[in-house]
Scaffold this active site. Structure first.
Site, short mmCIF file in Angstrom:
data_model
loop_
_atom_site.label_atom_id
_atom_site.label_comp_id
_atom_site.label_asym_id
_atom_site.label_seq_id
_atom_site.Cartn_x
_atom_site.Cartn_y
_atom_site.Cartn_z
N ASN A 136 6.01 -5.09 23.19
CA ASN A 136 5.55 -5.18 24.57
C ASN A 136 4.03 -5.32 24.61
OD1 ASN A 136 5.75 -5.25 27.35
ND2 ASN A 136 6.98 -3.37 27.49
N PHE A 137 3.52 -5.66 25.78
CA PHE A 137 2.08 -5.74 26.03
C PHE A 137 1.36 -6.77 25.15
CE2 PHE A 137 2.75 -2.55 29.04
CZ PHE A 137 3.45 -1.49 28.48
N LEU A 138 2.07 -7.83 24.78
CA LEU A 138 1.42 -8.96 24.08
C LEU A 138 0.44 -9.60 25.05
CD1 LEU A 138 1.03 -11.20 21.95
CD2 LEU A 138 3.07 -12.30 22.90
N THR A 172 11.39 -8.56 26.17
CA THR A 172 11.71 -9.36 27.36
C THR A 172 10.48 -10.18 27.72
OG1 THR A 172 11.00 -7.59 28.82
CG2 THR A 172 13.34 -7.67 28.29
N LEU A 387 9.59 -1.73 29.79
CA LEU A 387 8.52 -1.52 30.78
C LEU A 387 7.65 -2.77 30.97
CD1 LEU A 387 7.56 1.99 29.45
CD2 LEU A 387 8.95 1.45 31.47
#
Ligand SMILES: CCCCCCCCCCCCCC(=O)CSCCNC(=O)CCNC(=O)[C@H](O)C(C)(C)COP(=O)(O)OP(=O)(O)OC[C@H]1O[C@@H](n2cnc3c(N)ncnc32)[C@H](O)[C@@H]1OP(=O)(O)O
Ligand SMILES: CN(C)Cc1n[nH]c2ccc(-c3ccc(F)cc3OCCn3ccnc3)cc12
Length: 387
Positions: A136-138, A172, A387
Protein backbone atom coordinates in the site's frame (compact mmCIF):
# COMPACT_ATOMS: atom_id res chain seq x y z
CA UNK A 1 -4.72 -1.15 -32.40
CA UNK A 2 -1.47 -1.49 -30.45
CA UNK A 3 -1.88 -4.33 -27.95
CA UNK A 4 -1.69 -2.81 -24.47
CA UNK A 5 1.74 -4.14 -23.40
CA UNK A 6 2.79 -3.95 -19.79
CA UNK A 7 6.57 -3.65 -20.00
CA UNK A 8 6.92 -4.22 -16.27
CA UNK A 9 3.90 -6.31 -15.33
CA UNK A 10 4.47 -8.77 -18.18
CA UNK A 11 7.73 -9.71 -16.43
CA UNK A 12 6.00 -10.40 -13.11
CA UNK A 13 4.34 -13.57 -11.71
CA UNK A 14 0.80 -12.35 -12.31
CA UNK A 15 -1.73 -13.68 -14.79
CA UNK A 16 -1.90 -12.03 -18.22
CA UNK A 17 -4.91 -9.74 -18.67
CA UNK A 18 -6.81 -12.23 -20.85
CA UNK A 19 -5.77 -15.43 -19.04
CA UNK A 20 -8.60 -17.80 -18.20
CA UNK A 21 -7.78 -19.21 -14.78
CA UNK A 22 -9.22 -22.54 -13.64
CA UNK A 23 -7.21 -23.56 -10.61
CA UNK A 24 -5.66 -21.79 -7.62
CA UNK A 25 -2.02 -21.69 -6.60
CA UNK A 26 1.35 -19.91 -6.73
CA UNK A 27 2.49 -18.87 -10.21
CA UNK A 28 6.22 -19.36 -9.55
CA UNK A 29 8.11 -21.16 -6.81
CA UNK A 30 11.41 -19.55 -5.89
CA UNK A 31 13.76 -20.12 -2.97
CA UNK A 32 15.95 -17.78 -0.98
CA UNK A 33 18.91 -18.62 -3.24
CA UNK A 34 17.04 -17.03 -6.17
CA UNK A 35 16.61 -13.71 -4.33
CA UNK A 36 18.95 -10.87 -5.12
CA UNK A 37 20.96 -9.97 -1.98
CA UNK A 38 21.62 -6.32 -2.75
CA UNK A 39 19.03 -3.55 -3.21
CA UNK A 40 17.83 -2.66 -6.71
CA UNK A 41 19.88 0.01 -8.45
CA UNK A 42 18.38 3.49 -8.35
CA UNK A 43 19.33 6.34 -10.72
CA UNK A 44 22.46 8.06 -9.23
CA UNK A 45 20.59 11.10 -7.85
CA UNK A 46 18.49 8.89 -5.54
CA UNK A 47 19.03 6.61 -2.55
CA UNK A 48 16.99 4.05 -0.62
CA UNK A 49 15.83 4.88 2.88
CA UNK A 50 13.80 3.05 5.54
CA UNK A 51 11.23 5.26 7.23
CA UNK A 52 10.77 4.84 10.97
CA UNK A 53 7.14 5.56 11.88
CA UNK A 54 8.16 5.84 15.54
CA UNK A 55 10.03 9.01 14.63
CA UNK A 56 7.47 11.81 14.23
CA UNK A 57 9.61 13.68 11.70
CA UNK A 58 9.94 10.61 9.45
CA UNK A 59 6.23 9.81 9.82
CA UNK A 60 5.56 13.43 8.84
CA UNK A 61 7.73 13.01 5.72
CA UNK A 62 5.56 10.10 4.57
CA UNK A 63 2.46 12.13 5.41
CA UNK A 64 3.62 15.14 3.38
CA UNK A 65 4.66 13.08 0.33
CA UNK A 66 1.20 11.47 0.26
CA UNK A 67 -0.64 14.71 1.10
CA UNK A 68 0.86 16.34 -1.99
CA UNK A 69 1.22 13.38 -4.38
CA UNK A 70 -1.10 10.48 -3.53
CA UNK A 71 -4.34 9.20 -5.10
CA UNK A 72 -6.75 11.63 -6.72
CA UNK A 73 -10.17 10.90 -8.18
CA UNK A 74 -10.49 10.77 -11.94
CA UNK A 75 -11.50 14.44 -12.13
CA UNK A 76 -8.62 15.58 -9.89
CA UNK A 77 -11.06 17.27 -7.52
CA UNK A 78 -10.04 15.30 -4.41
CA UNK A 79 -6.79 13.81 -3.08
CA UNK A 80 -6.59 11.41 -0.17
CA UNK A 81 -5.25 13.00 3.00
CA UNK A 82 -4.22 10.10 5.24
CA UNK A 83 -3.23 11.57 8.62
CA UNK A 84 0.11 10.79 10.35
CA UNK A 85 -1.74 8.88 13.13
CA UNK A 86 -3.66 6.92 10.50
CA UNK A 87 -0.41 6.01 8.68
CA UNK A 88 1.20 4.87 11.94
CA UNK A 89 -1.84 2.64 12.59
CA UNK A 90 -1.86 1.31 9.00
CA UNK A 91 1.89 0.64 8.87
CA UNK A 92 2.57 -0.81 12.32
CA UNK A 93 0.29 -3.80 12.91
CA UNK A 94 1.69 -6.68 15.00
CA UNK A 95 4.66 -8.24 13.20
CA UNK A 96 5.38 -5.18 11.02
CA UNK A 97 8.94 -4.68 9.71
CA UNK A 98 10.49 -1.23 9.31
CA UNK A 99 12.48 -2.63 6.36
CA UNK A 100 9.18 -2.79 4.47
CA UNK A 101 8.58 0.95 4.89
CA UNK A 102 10.70 1.88 1.89
CA UNK A 103 11.43 5.40 0.69
CA UNK A 104 13.44 6.99 -2.10
CA UNK A 105 15.31 10.16 -1.22
CA UNK A 106 17.10 12.71 -3.41
CA UNK A 107 20.76 12.32 -2.30
CA UNK A 108 21.41 16.08 -2.55
CA UNK A 109 18.37 17.54 -0.80
CA UNK A 110 17.34 14.48 1.27
CA UNK A 111 13.79 15.10 0.02
CA UNK A 112 11.49 12.08 0.11
CA UNK A 113 10.21 11.56 -3.44
CA UNK A 114 9.02 7.95 -3.40
CA UNK A 115 7.47 5.43 -1.02
CA UNK A 116 6.02 1.93 -0.92
CA UNK A 117 4.95 -0.16 2.10
CA UNK A 118 4.28 -3.77 3.00
CA UNK A 119 2.67 -5.16 6.14
CA UNK A 120 2.34 -8.85 7.09
CA UNK A 121 -1.09 -10.47 6.72
CA UNK A 122 -2.58 -13.94 6.57
CA UNK A 123 -5.06 -14.00 3.70
CA UNK A 124 -7.34 -16.97 3.14
CA UNK A 125 -7.85 -17.66 -0.57
CA UNK A 126 -10.68 -20.13 -1.09
CA UNK A 127 -10.26 -21.31 2.48
CA UNK A 128 -6.46 -21.73 2.31
CA UNK A 129 -4.56 -19.36 4.68
CA UNK A 130 -1.52 -17.87 2.93
CA UNK A 131 1.18 -15.76 4.58
CA UNK A 132 1.31 -12.61 2.47
CA UNK A 133 2.10 -8.94 2.61
CA UNK A 134 -0.39 -6.19 1.88
CA UNK A 135 1.23 -3.57 -0.33
CA UNK A 136 0.00 0.00 0.00
CA UNK A 137 0.89 3.69 -0.19
CA UNK A 138 2.93 3.37 -3.41
CA UNK A 139 3.70 6.95 -4.33
CA UNK A 140 6.09 8.80 -6.65
CA UNK A 141 6.35 12.60 -6.46
CA UNK A 142 4.38 14.33 -9.22
CA UNK A 143 7.61 15.78 -10.63
CA UNK A 144 9.11 12.30 -11.11
CA UNK A 145 6.23 10.52 -12.79
CA UNK A 146 6.56 8.23 -15.82
CA UNK A 147 10.28 7.65 -15.29
CA UNK A 148 9.75 3.95 -14.44
CA UNK A 149 10.43 4.53 -10.74
CA UNK A 150 7.35 2.56 -9.67
CA UNK A 151 8.67 -0.78 -11.02
CA UNK A 152 11.91 -0.22 -9.08
CA UNK A 153 9.96 0.44 -5.85
CA UNK A 154 7.82 -2.65 -6.49
CA UNK A 155 10.84 -4.87 -7.25
CA UNK A 156 12.63 -3.64 -4.13
CA UNK A 157 9.73 -4.34 -1.78
CA UNK A 158 9.31 -7.72 -3.48
CA UNK A 159 12.98 -8.49 -2.88
CA UNK A 160 12.83 -7.57 0.80
CA UNK A 161 9.63 -9.57 1.32
CA UNK A 162 11.10 -12.60 -0.50
CA UNK A 163 14.17 -12.42 1.77
CA UNK A 164 11.71 -13.10 4.61
CA UNK A 165 10.46 -16.18 2.74
CA UNK A 166 7.12 -14.62 1.80
CA UNK A 167 6.12 -15.05 -1.86
CA UNK A 168 2.58 -13.68 -2.18
CA UNK A 169 0.98 -10.24 -1.82
CA UNK A 170 -2.42 -8.59 -1.91
CA UNK A 171 -3.07 -5.06 -3.13
CA UNK A 172 -5.81 -2.88 -4.60
CA UNK A 173 -5.70 -0.06 -7.10
CA UNK A 174 -7.98 2.26 -9.02
CA UNK A 175 -6.06 1.37 -12.18
CA UNK A 176 -6.43 -1.84 -14.24
CA UNK A 177 -3.27 -3.97 -14.26
CA UNK A 178 -2.60 -7.65 -15.02
CA UNK A 179 -4.78 -9.10 -13.58
CA UNK A 180 -7.67 -8.14 -11.28
CA UNK A 181 -8.89 -10.98 -9.06
CA UNK A 182 -12.02 -8.87 -8.49
CA UNK A 183 -13.35 -5.55 -9.76
CA UNK A 184 -15.35 -3.70 -7.12
CA UNK A 185 -17.56 -0.62 -7.21
CA UNK A 186 -17.70 2.04 -4.53
CA UNK A 187 -20.84 3.69 -3.23
CA UNK A 188 -21.39 6.86 -1.22
CA UNK A 189 -24.01 7.82 1.36
CA UNK A 190 -24.41 11.60 1.75
CA UNK A 191 -24.39 12.88 5.33
CA UNK A 192 -23.79 16.62 4.82
CA UNK A 193 -25.69 16.98 1.59
CA UNK A 194 -25.37 20.77 1.31
CA UNK A 195 -21.56 20.71 1.68
CA UNK A 196 -21.29 17.83 -0.83
CA UNK A 197 -23.17 19.88 -3.40
CA UNK A 198 -21.09 22.99 -2.65
CA UNK A 199 -17.82 21.10 -3.23
CA UNK A 200 -19.07 19.37 -6.37
CA UNK A 201 -19.03 15.89 -4.85
CA UNK A 202 -22.72 15.48 -5.58
CA UNK A 203 -25.11 17.35 -7.84
CA UNK A 204 -28.55 18.72 -7.02
CA UNK A 205 -30.99 16.82 -9.26
CA UNK A 206 -32.87 19.16 -11.64
CA UNK A 207 -36.16 20.47 -10.22
CA UNK A 208 -35.15 19.45 -6.68
CA UNK A 209 -34.62 22.17 -4.06
CA UNK A 210 -31.65 21.98 -1.73
CA UNK A 211 -34.11 21.88 1.19
CA UNK A 212 -35.86 18.76 -0.10
CA UNK A 213 -32.54 17.11 -0.95
CA UNK A 214 -31.29 17.74 2.61
CA UNK A 215 -34.52 16.25 3.93
CA UNK A 216 -34.17 13.19 1.68
CA UNK A 217 -30.80 12.35 3.28
CA UNK A 218 -31.71 13.13 6.87
CA UNK A 219 -30.21 10.67 9.43
CA UNK A 220 -31.56 10.02 12.96
CA UNK A 221 -29.67 11.29 15.97
CA UNK A 222 -30.06 8.05 17.92
CA UNK A 223 -29.09 4.48 17.01
CA UNK A 224 -31.68 1.74 16.83
CA UNK A 225 -29.51 -0.72 18.76
CA UNK A 226 -27.37 -0.58 21.94
CA UNK A 227 -23.97 -0.51 20.21
CA UNK A 228 -20.91 0.93 22.01
CA UNK A 229 -17.15 1.14 21.44
CA UNK A 230 -15.22 -2.15 21.47
CA UNK A 231 -13.31 -2.82 24.70
CA UNK A 232 -10.34 -5.10 25.33
CA UNK A 233 -12.63 -7.56 27.13
CA UNK A 234 -14.71 -7.91 23.97
CA UNK A 235 -11.74 -8.97 21.82
CA UNK A 236 -11.75 -12.79 22.26
CA UNK A 237 -15.44 -13.13 21.35
CA UNK A 238 -15.16 -10.46 18.63
CA UNK A 239 -12.24 -12.38 17.09
CA UNK A 240 -14.25 -15.60 17.07
CA UNK A 241 -17.22 -13.80 15.48
CA UNK A 242 -14.99 -12.13 12.84
CA UNK A 243 -13.10 -15.30 11.87
CA UNK A 244 -16.35 -17.27 11.62
CA UNK A 245 -17.95 -14.57 9.47
CA UNK A 246 -14.90 -14.01 7.22
CA UNK A 247 -14.35 -17.73 6.61
CA UNK A 248 -17.30 -17.75 4.19
CA UNK A 249 -15.58 -15.35 1.78
CA UNK A 250 -13.29 -16.52 -1.01
CA UNK A 251 -10.66 -13.88 -0.22
CA UNK A 252 -10.50 -12.62 3.37
CA UNK A 253 -8.00 -11.90 6.14
CA UNK A 254 -7.49 -14.22 9.07
CA UNK A 255 -7.03 -12.25 12.29
CA UNK A 256 -4.72 -14.78 13.95
CA UNK A 257 -4.43 -13.26 17.45
CA UNK A 258 -6.34 -11.07 19.89
CA UNK A 259 -3.47 -8.62 19.51
CA UNK A 260 -4.22 -8.37 15.77
CA UNK A 261 -7.90 -7.71 16.42
CA UNK A 262 -7.16 -5.13 19.11
CA UNK A 263 -4.72 -3.34 16.78
CA UNK A 264 -7.17 -3.14 13.91
CA UNK A 265 -10.35 -2.41 15.89
CA UNK A 266 -9.42 -0.52 19.04
CA UNK A 267 -11.14 2.82 18.62
CA UNK A 268 -8.54 5.50 17.80
CA UNK A 269 -9.82 9.09 17.58
CA UNK A 270 -9.91 10.35 13.98
CA UNK A 271 -8.54 7.03 12.70
CA UNK A 272 -10.78 4.01 13.34
CA UNK A 273 -14.20 3.54 14.99
CA UNK A 274 -15.59 0.15 15.99
CA UNK A 275 -18.87 -0.30 17.84
CA UNK A 276 -20.20 -3.64 19.08
CA UNK A 277 -23.39 -5.12 20.49
CA UNK A 278 -22.72 -7.56 23.34
CA UNK A 279 -25.18 -10.21 24.52
CA UNK A 280 -26.15 -9.36 28.12
CA UNK A 281 -26.07 -12.98 29.26
CA UNK A 282 -23.16 -14.51 27.38
CA UNK A 283 -21.11 -11.25 27.35
CA UNK A 284 -20.18 -12.17 23.78
CA UNK A 285 -20.06 -9.80 20.80
CA UNK A 286 -22.95 -10.56 18.45
CA UNK A 287 -22.79 -7.58 16.04
CA UNK A 288 -20.18 -4.99 15.08
CA UNK A 289 -19.69 -2.12 12.70
CA UNK A 290 -16.41 -0.33 11.97
CA UNK A 291 -15.28 2.47 9.69
CA UNK A 292 -12.03 4.39 9.23
CA UNK A 293 -11.42 8.11 8.83
CA UNK A 294 -9.91 9.04 5.46
CA UNK A 295 -10.39 12.70 4.56
CA UNK A 296 -9.62 14.09 1.14
CA UNK A 297 -8.14 17.46 0.25
CA UNK A 298 -10.63 19.35 -1.86
CA UNK A 299 -8.39 20.66 -4.64
CA UNK A 300 -9.05 24.33 -5.34
CA UNK A 301 -12.37 24.98 -3.61
CA UNK A 302 -12.77 28.50 -2.20
CA UNK A 303 -15.09 27.57 0.69
CA UNK A 304 -13.97 24.09 1.84
CA UNK A 305 -10.50 22.51 2.13
CA UNK A 306 -11.35 19.04 3.36
CA UNK A 307 -13.93 16.37 2.62
CA UNK A 308 -14.45 14.34 5.83
CA UNK A 309 -15.14 10.77 4.72
CA UNK A 310 -15.81 7.59 6.69
CA UNK A 311 -14.92 4.36 4.90
CA UNK A 312 -16.75 1.17 5.81
CA UNK A 313 -14.28 -1.39 7.26
CA UNK A 314 -15.60 -4.70 8.71
CA UNK A 315 -19.26 -5.20 9.72
CA UNK A 316 -20.88 -8.34 11.18
CA UNK A 317 -24.60 -8.65 11.93
CA UNK A 318 -26.10 -11.73 13.63
CA UNK A 319 -28.96 -10.36 15.81
CA UNK A 320 -30.08 -7.70 13.35
CA UNK A 321 -30.03 -7.11 9.61
CA UNK A 322 -26.89 -5.72 7.98
CA UNK A 323 -29.10 -2.85 6.83
CA UNK A 324 -30.03 -1.94 10.42
CA UNK A 325 -26.40 -2.32 11.55
CA UNK A 326 -25.05 -0.01 8.84
CA UNK A 327 -27.98 2.32 9.47
CA UNK A 328 -26.61 2.70 13.01
CA UNK A 329 -23.10 3.20 11.59
CA UNK A 330 -24.50 6.15 9.64
CA UNK A 331 -25.91 7.59 12.88
CA UNK A 332 -22.47 7.29 14.51
CA UNK A 333 -20.80 8.86 11.47
CA UNK A 334 -23.25 11.76 11.50
CA UNK A 335 -22.61 12.32 15.21
CA UNK A 336 -18.85 12.41 14.47
CA UNK A 337 -19.36 15.14 11.88
CA UNK A 338 -18.55 13.14 8.71
CA UNK A 339 -19.64 14.56 5.37
CA UNK A 340 -20.00 11.20 3.60
CA UNK A 341 -19.87 7.44 4.30
CA UNK A 342 -18.12 5.35 1.63
CA UNK A 343 -18.55 1.66 0.95
CA UNK A 344 -17.35 -0.96 -1.54
CA UNK A 345 -19.76 -3.53 -2.99
CA UNK A 346 -17.76 -6.29 -1.22
CA UNK A 347 -19.21 -8.60 1.49
CA UNK A 348 -23.03 -8.39 1.30
CA UNK A 349 -22.87 -4.61 1.13
CA UNK A 350 -24.94 -4.37 -2.06
CA UNK A 351 -27.98 -5.58 -0.07
CA UNK A 352 -28.31 -2.26 1.75
CA UNK A 353 -27.34 0.35 -0.85
CA UNK A 354 -30.92 1.06 -1.97
CA UNK A 355 -32.64 1.12 1.43
CA UNK A 356 -29.93 3.26 3.00
CA UNK A 357 -29.86 5.66 0.03
CA UNK A 358 -26.32 5.05 -1.22
CA UNK A 359 -25.38 6.45 -4.64
CA UNK A 360 -22.89 4.68 -6.89
CA UNK A 361 -19.43 6.26 -7.29
CA UNK A 362 -17.72 6.97 -10.60
CA UNK A 363 -14.94 4.41 -10.56
CA UNK A 364 -13.78 0.89 -9.72
CA UNK A 365 -11.38 -0.52 -7.22
CA UNK A 366 -9.45 -3.52 -8.52
CA UNK A 367 -8.23 -6.27 -6.15
CA UNK A 368 -4.99 -8.11 -6.99
CA UNK A 369 -2.92 -11.03 -5.78
CA UNK A 370 0.80 -11.24 -6.58
CA UNK A 371 2.25 -14.68 -7.48
CA UNK A 372 -1.05 -16.45 -6.88
CA UNK A 373 -3.55 -17.35 -9.56
CA UNK A 374 -7.16 -18.06 -8.69
CA UNK A 375 -10.38 -17.75 -10.70
CA UNK A 376 -11.90 -14.24 -10.80
CA UNK A 377 -14.18 -13.47 -7.87
CA UNK A 378 -17.46 -11.59 -7.69
CA UNK A 379 -17.34 -8.51 -5.42
CA UNK A 380 -19.66 -10.30 -3.00
CA UNK A 381 -17.07 -13.06 -2.62
CA UNK A 382 -14.49 -10.56 -1.34
CA UNK A 383 -14.18 -10.20 2.44
CA UNK A 384 -11.08 -8.00 2.52
CA UNK A 385 -10.78 -4.22 2.89
CA UNK A 386 -7.38 -2.56 2.31
CA UNK A 387 -6.84 0.96 3.62
C1 LIG B 1 5.59 -11.39 -2.70
C2 LIG B 1 5.54 -9.84 -2.38
C3 LIG B 1 5.20 -8.94 -3.61
C4 LIG B 1 5.09 -7.43 -3.24
C5 LIG B 1 4.78 -6.56 -4.49
C6 LIG B 1 3.35 -6.88 -5.00
C7 LIG B 1 2.96 -5.94 -6.13
C8 LIG B 1 2.61 -4.51 -5.59
C9 LIG B 1 2.27 -3.56 -6.73
C10 LIG B 1 2.02 -2.14 -6.21
C11 LIG B 1 0.69 -2.00 -5.54
C12 LIG B 1 0.46 -0.59 -5.01
C13 LIG B 1 -0.89 -0.52 -4.30
C14 LIG B 1 -1.17 0.83 -3.71
O1 LIG B 1 -0.28 1.51 -3.25
C15 LIG B 1 -2.61 1.36 -3.78
S1 LIG B 1 -2.94 1.99 -5.46
C16 LIG B 1 -2.37 3.68 -5.30
C17 LIG B 1 -1.09 3.90 -6.06
N1 LIG B 1 -0.61 5.26 -5.86
C18 LIG B 1 -1.14 6.32 -6.50
O2 LIG B 1 -2.01 6.20 -7.34
C19 LIG B 1 -0.58 7.68 -6.09
C20 LIG B 1 -0.46 8.64 -7.26
N2 LIG B 1 0.30 8.04 -8.34
C21 LIG B 1 1.64 7.84 -8.25
O3 LIG B 1 2.27 8.11 -7.25
C22 LIG B 1 2.31 7.20 -9.46
O4 LIG B 1 1.49 7.41 -10.59
C23 LIG B 1 2.56 5.69 -9.27
C24 LIG B 1 3.62 5.48 -8.19
C25 LIG B 1 1.28 4.96 -8.89
C26 LIG B 1 3.08 5.11 -10.60
O5 LIG B 1 4.25 5.81 -10.98
P1 LIG B 1 4.33 6.52 -12.41
O6 LIG B 1 5.45 7.52 -12.37
O7 LIG B 1 2.98 6.98 -12.79
O8 LIG B 1 4.70 5.31 -13.43
P2 LIG B 1 6.15 4.68 -13.68
O9 LIG B 1 7.01 4.83 -12.50
O10 LIG B 1 6.69 5.24 -14.96
O11 LIG B 1 5.81 3.13 -13.87
C27 LIG B 1 4.82 2.74 -14.81
C28 LIG B 1 4.49 1.32 -14.48
O12 LIG B 1 3.87 1.26 -13.18
C29 LIG B 1 2.61 0.61 -13.30
N3 LIG B 1 1.68 1.16 -12.32
C30 LIG B 1 1.06 2.36 -12.35
N4 LIG B 1 0.27 2.53 -11.28
C31 LIG B 1 0.40 1.39 -10.54
C32 LIG B 1 -0.18 0.94 -9.31
N5 LIG B 1 -1.06 1.68 -8.62
N6 LIG B 1 0.17 -0.29 -8.84
C33 LIG B 1 1.02 -1.07 -9.53
N7 LIG B 1 1.61 -0.70 -10.70
C34 LIG B 1 1.30 0.52 -11.19
C35 LIG B 1 2.16 0.89 -14.72
O13 LIG B 1 1.19 -0.08 -15.08
C36 LIG B 1 3.47 0.72 -15.46
O14 LIG B 1 3.79 -0.65 -15.60
P3 LIG B 1 3.52 -1.38 -17.03
O15 LIG B 1 4.40 -0.67 -18.02
O16 LIG B 1 3.87 -2.82 -16.84
O17 LIG B 1 2.03 -1.19 -17.31
C1 LIG C 1 -7.83 1.33 -1.09
N1 LIG C 1 -6.52 2.02 -1.05
C2 LIG C 1 -5.46 1.23 -1.74
C3 LIG C 1 -6.57 3.44 -1.47
C4 LIG C 1 -6.89 3.64 -2.92
N2 LIG C 1 -5.97 3.62 -3.90
N3 LIG C 1 -6.60 3.87 -5.11
C5 LIG C 1 -7.95 4.04 -4.88
C6 LIG C 1 -9.04 4.30 -5.73
C7 LIG C 1 -10.31 4.41 -5.17
C8 LIG C 1 -10.50 4.22 -3.79
C9 LIG C 1 -11.84 4.29 -3.18
C10 LIG C 1 -12.27 3.23 -2.38
C11 LIG C 1 -13.52 3.29 -1.80
C12 LIG C 1 -14.32 4.41 -2.01
F1 LIG C 1 -15.53 4.47 -1.47
C13 LIG C 1 -13.89 5.51 -2.80
C14 LIG C 1 -12.64 5.42 -3.38
O1 LIG C 1 -12.12 6.42 -4.19
C15 LIG C 1 -13.03 7.47 -4.55
C16 LIG C 1 -12.30 8.28 -5.61
N4 LIG C 1 -11.20 8.99 -4.95
C17 LIG C 1 -9.94 8.64 -5.08
C18 LIG C 1 -9.23 9.58 -4.33
N5 LIG C 1 -10.11 10.43 -3.78
C19 LIG C 1 -11.35 10.04 -4.15
C20 LIG C 1 -9.43 3.99 -2.94
C21 LIG C 1 -8.16 3.90 -3.50
Amino acid sequence: KKPRGHEFWDTQPVPKIDDKIVESGPIENKTLEDVRKEPLTLPPAFEWIELDCNKSDELKEIYTLLYENYVEDDDNMFRFDYSPEFLKWALQPPGFLKEWHIGVRVVESKKLVGFISGIPATIRVEGKPITMVEINFLCVHKKLREKRLAPVLIKEVTRRVNLRNIWQAAYTAGVVLPKPVAICKYWHRSIKQQKLVEVGFSALPPKMSMASMVKLYRINDEMKHPLRPLTKEDVPSFRALLDEYLSKYKIAPEFATDEDVWHWFETRKDVITCYVKVDETTKKVTDAFSFYNLPSTIIGNAKHNTLKAAFSFYNVATTMSLTELVGDALVAAKKMDYDVYNCLDVFENSTFFKDLKFAIGDGDLQYYLYNYSTPTKKSSEIGLVLL
